[in-house]
Write an enzyme that holds these catalytic residues in place. Structure first.
Site, PDB file in Angstrom:
ATOM      1  N   GLU A  67      -4.706   4.792  -7.726  1.00 21.01           N
ATOM      2  CA  GLU A  67      -5.397   4.201  -6.576  1.00 21.01           C
ATOM      3  C   GLU A  67      -6.073   5.277  -5.734  1.00 21.01           C
ATOM      4  O   GLU A  67      -7.218   5.101  -5.289  1.00 21.01           O
ATOM      5  CB  GLU A  67      -4.406   3.432  -5.687  1.00 21.01           C
ATOM      6  CG  GLU A  67      -3.684   2.311  -6.377  1.00 21.01           C
ATOM      7  CD  GLU A  67      -2.324   2.701  -6.926  1.00 21.01           C
ATOM      8  OE1 GLU A  67      -1.397   1.877  -6.843  1.00 21.01           O
ATOM      9  OE2 GLU A  67      -2.175   3.820  -7.456  1.00 21.01           O
ATOM     10  N   CYS A  93      -0.094   4.747  -1.453  1.00 18.65           N
ATOM     11  CA  CYS A  93      -1.364   4.133  -1.834  1.00 18.65           C
ATOM     12  C   CYS A  93      -1.735   2.987  -0.900  1.00 18.65           C
ATOM     13  O   CYS A  93      -2.903   2.807  -0.564  1.00 18.65           O
ATOM     14  CB  CYS A  93      -1.306   3.677  -3.286  1.00 18.65           C
ATOM     15  SG  CYS A  93      -1.174   5.063  -4.439  1.00 18.65           S
TER      16      CYS A  93
END
Length: 147
Positions: free
Chosen positions: A53, A84
């Protein structure tokens, strides 16, 4: 929401696995086009920040010349962790679409939920869940068997 973007994230996850990384892939999409891609590279780059991510968000910010990704969606094969999730919130991504649940460290509702009423991020879970889960299970099975 378009499964073709999750399929691309799965492809990136498989590429990560070939490099000995946990098979997680992510893509950032804006207006139906991929603007950022990422795959896990913690082992390869010896970086705690090497999550799919984070890499996809970095690529999208660079391509769009902005840290604000408020018109973007993030497709990722595994439920994002707290780190993330923080990057997703700070980059203002409008939606997260993930495949497999992470009951140990997921921050989108499984282990905890970082996305509260104070965020505008929409969460869609379980998209291509069986394929994403199978990819992760196979990786760890092979790892345990020495393959």
């Amino acid at each position: 929401m378009d499964k073709k973007f999750m399929y691309r994230a799965i492809e990136l996850g498989l590429e990560a696995a070939k490099n000995g990384e946990i098979p997680i892939g992510a893509v950032v999409v804006k207006d139906g086009q991929i603007v950022g891609e990422g795959k896990n590279d913690r082992e390869t780059k010896n970086s705690a920040l090497g999550h799919a991510e984070i890499r996809a968000i970095e690529a999208a910010c660079k391509k769009l010349h902005s840290w604000r990704l408020d018109e973007c969606e993030l497709y990722v094969t595994l439920e994002p962790c707290v780190m993330c999730a923080g990057a997703i919130i700070n980059s203002r991504i409008k939606s997260v679409i993930f495949g497999a649940y992470d009951f140990a460290a997921g921050a989108c509702g499984s282990a905890q939920n970082v996305f509260t009423a104070n965020t505008n991020t929409e969460i869609y879970s379980g998209i291509c869940e069986s394929k994403c889960t199978e990819m992760l299970q196979n990786f760890f099975k092979d790892l345990r068997s020495g393959g």
